[in-house]
Design an enzyme around this catalytic site. Structure first.
Site, mmCIF file in Angstrom:
data_model
loop_
_atom_site.group_PDB
_atom_site.id
_atom_site.type_symbol
_atom_site.label_atom_id
_atom_site.label_comp_id
_atom_site.label_asym_id
_atom_site.label_seq_id
_atom_site.Cartn_x
_atom_site.Cartn_y
_atom_site.Cartn_z
ATOM 1 N N GLU A 66 -7.954 -14.273 63.032
ATOM 2 C CA GLU A 66 -8.884 -13.146 63.081
ATOM 3 C C GLU A 66 -10.102 -13.485 62.255
ATOM 4 O OE1 GLU A 66 -5.265 -9.831 62.684
ATOM 5 O OE2 GLU A 66 -7.073 -9.651 61.471
ATOM 6 N N GLU A 105 -11.080 -1.636 53.960
ATOM 7 C CA GLU A 105 -10.760 -2.818 53.162
ATOM 8 C C GLU A 105 -10.591 -2.490 51.685
ATOM 9 O OE1 GLU A 105 -10.363 -4.920 55.417
ATOM 10 O OE2 GLU A 105 -11.847 -4.337 56.905
#
Ligand SMILES: Cc1ncc(COP(=O)(O)O)c(C=O)c1O
Ligand SMILES: Cc1ncc(COP(=O)(O)O)c(C=O)c1O
Lengths: 411, 282, 411, 282
Positions: D47, D58
């Site tokens: 990814e 995140e």
């Protein structure tokens, strides 16, 4: 004018320089016509402006968590919600409007903490009156934001350097200005103090507090309160909160003074580490009226002290002296530390940051809730935004039970 | 009514010079010397300020003198002791604020509040001839007036530029010693531009003459120079009152006593010169 | 749930991490039952608390001197009188109360200038809910008094160091907290932004502004206004001031954005020297919703700028984007200098110190009064006490026509 | 339905190692080298994060990587150009936020708002096999799902610990490539205590098995060590996803490429070791 009209029992009167007497006569006349008799619809205009500009009526709020804590119904009269953040506007707007009806061209006022000064400056801006505020240099320096607010409203701020350069000296300076300019100028005095007719007139402008509260408590609690509690500096929020209840003999009235750090006096140094005039003072004449004072045996006025600048005054309104002398009002006091704890307690428990002045009234709940009966009304005379710096500093010095962790405030 | 010391002094020395200094500035010892100097210099009446912490009628000069005096430890008791020792030709008055009068000897406070009698009694005992209380208007003067009459002192009233009509008449009818004519609105303090304001106040003086029952009138507030004194007397005053200008000398002169004596002489000369041009009277 | 329910035309939606979707469903359900259907008397309790604790209704005041200056009837909706000093409490109290009804145990919120944070902290204290506020480190440092107020109310303040450390990053951090604690925690979002149902729900809590104003103007002016003017950051005071008027086609609605120092964008630096999202932005997705954004061609969000911290946001509520796209709302902008002048003007002419945010709405009067018709309602969304330092600094840098002499402020 | 590149890669290399790094951290040039290293180390899917300024899903590690990448000037155009040049055994996915997808090539904005097709088209052209968009829940995925189908890419959905009931079924029915099973609530980031949370997520995995139509499941969020990988596979996952632990290596290792390759090998070994204890499946 007969003796009884200018005084409350042996308190009150008009102890001012001769030059001011004609102005007091003129004011007395205007007070009679406009305020007492609503000539030219003065009162209607005043009430409308207090509603639309000032934000009246203020709520009477049941304080759920204080009620729980103290095991009785505690109601807060929310004068902190008045425009400007304190009850002071009730009086300032009334007087500035009256000055306009009297054809005066200029307004002067004294201020200590700056609350009366900001209220007067707001009222003067609102009513298009030139305005100058006298403020002790010490207070100018420790109450910067209020100085800025006055300037933003277009008022001139005149620092006073005499003596301890605080409220007492600011009043002296304002009286001196007035003695010079009395023909065109109205002195907007900031509390129920000074020569007649000020104590009556200021009380009447502030009486709206108890008029509203008396109706509200009957609507909300279905009965009159057992007690009403208000802090007392000069005593304007006090008389405002009491006035409509004075005839209700079942309602106990508590005037909570600033106990400062101690009720003892240092006569030698001329210092009282408190402002508990009603509780500890003696009769004398200051700023135009016979009343209770903090003074030396010789008659020199003491430097008073309180953590709350707005209570830091060696005198008190003559009507309060009279109501205490006749046992209608009970004078009590709350020290700096109790007031600071009460400040933190209301902030944390109810989400209302009270003025340090009002925190004294709240502190009395903690000291003596059991004396206050089942239904208590406490007057929250103002909001505490102005006091944040002071509270931080004073909290850091102490180990306060109700304070949040001060460390995280790292400045 | 028999003339009081004060009235007699004014009439005998007409036009009279009335001088003011703050007692205890910079010490009561020095005040004694200064009073004697003013007496020598030709003061016909001397006002002694007994300092109060909130002197709302004073300008910056006298405020500063009061602060110096308080800092030096002046108390009413010491003040009276100093006066006990004074020997002057000129009668003396005490000028102070009402709270000082009220509190003297009132520690065992009566049920009706403090009492003015002890102060007046002690003032009389010290040989003072009169009292001036700038924050005591006629309306509130009943108790003090009664005590002054009891002990044979004059209570001197002030008439301001704003005083008129009924109030003026009341004051004039209660006046004793002399009437203190305030030359202008505002506070005490030496000013350079005295003449304009004085002029106005003297027009009012002329009007009083008709209504007054003969109590002398003296003009004060802002008088500092001999020619002011002359002008004031020319316009009809019986006396001139000078204060702040003398305080400045005490604060600044190398030899204040000598300077005060000289200044008094000069002012007295000015007043006498003014008499030549005055409307005929006595 | 059908597309049309979660969005306004093409704006809105629920662009959030999967972990948050169940919480949004739960919130949607609670919103439907408590807010829309008044289950368990939620709305009654909310309204009572806003009355007694919050100080509602707020007045609609005719501004005499502005009316004179602009040659039309100018009315001010006085949200500056709400407890805490801004309209923000309407929403904060509504959401904290809803969280309580939902059985949540903890409240989190983001804040920029600190106004939403203080409102949330007050509401949380009032309702006894533990509360944490995320605030960019930059904002913590420049909005100290609001940090103190939150702490006084017992809220934790968590500084956020990412990026420019302002509002955008504070929202990111709050979303991250929520993604971790969503089962027990409610996120009290501070404006009509974020994923559905926040924009609708916050609007409904704020709609009281226009509901009151619509009745008040009819009682006081005898008619509907020709225009309603409100500043727009996220747009909660804006939608609050507009909502009840949206069906009144004769009433023009002006959303006044922060024009900052210029409407031009520095794409290279990723900086917009303004926050004029509705006027200059493009469609995109930020913080859970499709709306107008200040973004680069690539889709990176710009750092916005305004002298007013509360307007300093690169997004805007999706409903406003929709009302602008359908021409119901007119987006306009006012630059820093015009807003500062308006701040000084209202302070001096009317005795009301407005928030810098609200000063943008007031500034539009100066720019374009002639477009606003005969009767204008301007929403004064908050008071300016919090802005004094900023205004002093920014005034010193400029030669402002309406400012008092800054010299005398000597700090 | 024919298997996509992604599904095929997972099935063929079962249990699969899926690695994530942020493209452009610290530069796109270096990203190329790191991707090749991960490929060599045994990653079965890679990814690539295309940085967005507001990475709300995140944790601190990937936030910092994104900031470094943006500061280095990474743009979608340069990102795709870098991918154009990549040659790896492992299929590649792009992981980014929805606004990045929306804005690509949308400068001449259509009346209905920005369009997702240009991004997907370009991704396909660059040889990417799938897209993960952490802020795009199933409810809003219609347009992107359609574009992915048009251009033959997988749109990978995330299933969270809070996902249940109807929503879980909807997501599983739309899934393609693999289902990203979020091991715990919160944000991305390497954690030492992965196992507890993983355990819970794997119980849910078992439940999915019944309803799922055979799309592989990979577990991520907080996986950093070989023994985590083993545990996850033992519990029934088809793959493990590792991100923040690799970002740390890029930031700290002396020779990041070598370190990445070694780490991938280690993780892959862990996953394979876990298989021994796994419930029999294929
Ligand atoms: C909020 C508040 N309460 C009380 C006071 C005390 O004044 P008073 O005793 O006249 O009400 C002040 C004076 O500044 C004040 O600001
Ligand atoms: C007083 C005031 N007005 C307006 C705003 C802008 O927010 P909104 O656009 O959501 O009303 C803020 C935000 O802090 C504010 O404090």
């Amino acid at each position: 004018m007969s003796e009884s009209e200018t005084s409350f029992g042996r308190y009150g009167g008009q102890y001012v320089p001769e030059a001011l007497m004609p102005a007091l006569e003129e004011l007395e006349d205007a007070y009679q016509r406009y305020v007492l008799e609503n000539e030219d619809g003065f009162l209607d205009e005043f009430e409308e402006r207090m509603r639309e500009f000032g934000g009246r009526p203020t709520p009477l709020q049941r304080a759920d968590r204080l009620s729980e804590r103290y095991g009785r119904e505690v109601y807060l009269k929310r004068e902190d919600l008045v425009h400007g953040g304190a009850h002071k506007l009730n009086n300032a707007l009334g007087q500035v409007l009256l000055a306009k009806y009297m054809g005066k061209e200029r307004i002067i006022a004294e201020t200590g903490a700056g609350q009366h000064g900001t209220a007067t400056a707001m009222a003067a801006a609102h009513l298009e009156m030139p305005c100058e505020i006298y403020m002790g240099r010490t207070d100018v320096n420790r109450q910067r934001p209020n100085v800025y607010r006055m300037r933003m409203n277009g008022a001139a701020v005149n620092p006073v350097d005499a003596g301890s350069a605080t409220l007492k000296e600011a009043i002296n300076a304002t009286l001196r200005d007035w003695a010079t300019t009395v023909e065109t100028t109205h002195y907007v005095i900031g509390s129920v103090v000074g020569p007649h007719p000020f104590p009556k007139m200021v009380r009447d402008f502030q009486a709206v507090i108890s008029e509203e509260a008396r109706e509200q408590i009957q609507a909300q609690a279905g009965r009159l309160p057992d007690s009403v509690v208000a802090c007392a500096g000069g005593g304007s929020n006090t008389m405002g909160a009491f006035h409509a209840f004075v005839p209700d003999e079942s309602v106990a009235l508590y005037a909570v003074e600033a106990g400062g750090s101690s009720l003892d006096i240092d006569e030698e140094a001329g210092l009282a580490p408190n402002s508990a005039t009603l509780s500890t003072g003696t009769d004398g004449v200051l700023h135009g009226a016979m009343t209770k004072l903090l003074q030396s045996g010789d008659g020199q006025i003491m430097e008073s002290h309180s953590v709350s600048a707005g209570l830091d005054y060696a005198g008190v309104g003559p009507e309060l002296s009279h109501l205490v002398a006749t046992d209608r009002v009970t004078p009590v006091s709350v020290d700096d530390e109790t007031a600071l704890n009460a400040f933190h307690r209301l902030s944390r428990l109810e989400g209302i940051i009270p003025a340090l002045e009002s925190s004294h009234a709240l502190g009395y709940l903690e000291d003596a809730a059991e004396d206050l009966g089942e239904v208590v009304v406490v007057n929250v005379s103002g909001r505490g935004d102005k006091d944040l710096e002071t509270v931080l500093e004073e909290t850091e010095k102490r180990d306060l039970e109700a304070a949040p962790d001060v460390e995280v405030f790292e400045r | 009514m028999t003339d009081s010391d004060i009235e007699r002094a004014i009439r005998e020395h007409h036009p009279a010079l009335i001088t003011y200094i703050t007692a205890g500035d910079p010490s009561l010892e020095e005040t004694k010397a200064y009073v004697e100097a003013l007496d020598r210099g030709g003061s016909d009446l001397i006002e002694l300020g007994l300092p109060f912490s909130e002197p709302i009628a004073e300008g910056p000069t006298i405020q500063a003198a009061i602060n110096r005096s308080l800092a030096a430890g002046t108390t009413p008791r010491r003040f009276f002791e100093m006066v006990d020792d004074l020997e002057t030709d000129a009668p003396l008055l005490v000028m102070t604020y009402y709270n000082m009068v009220l509190q003297y000897g009132s520690s065992g406070e009566s049920r009706d509040g403090p009492d003015v009698r002890p102060f007046v009694e002690r003032a009389a005992e010290a040989g003072l001839s009169g009292i001036i209380v700038p924050d005591l208007p006629a309306e509130e003067s009943g108790p003090l007036k009664a005590a002054c009459e009891e002990f044979g002192l004059d209570l001197v009233f002030i008439v301001a530029p704003t005083t008129a009509g009924e109030r003026l008449e009341t004051i004039m009818s209660q006046a004793s010693g002399f009437v203190y004519v305030q030359a202008r609105l505002g506070t005490t303090g030496a000013r350079a531009d005295v003449s304009g304001a004085t002029h106005e106040s003297l027009e009012r003086l002329a009007a009083y003459d008709a209504s007054a029952d003969g109590v002398p009138k003296a003009v004060g507030f802002g008088v500092s120079e001999a020619d002011h004194a002359a002008e004031i007397v020319t316009a009809g005053a019986d006396g001139v009152i000078v204060g702040s200008a003398l305080i400045d000398l005490i604060a600044d002169a190398d030899d204040p006593a000598a300077a005060l004596e000289a200044k008094a002489r000069e002012l007295k000369g000015g007043a006498e010169a003014g008499l030549a041009d005055a409307p005929t009277k006595q």
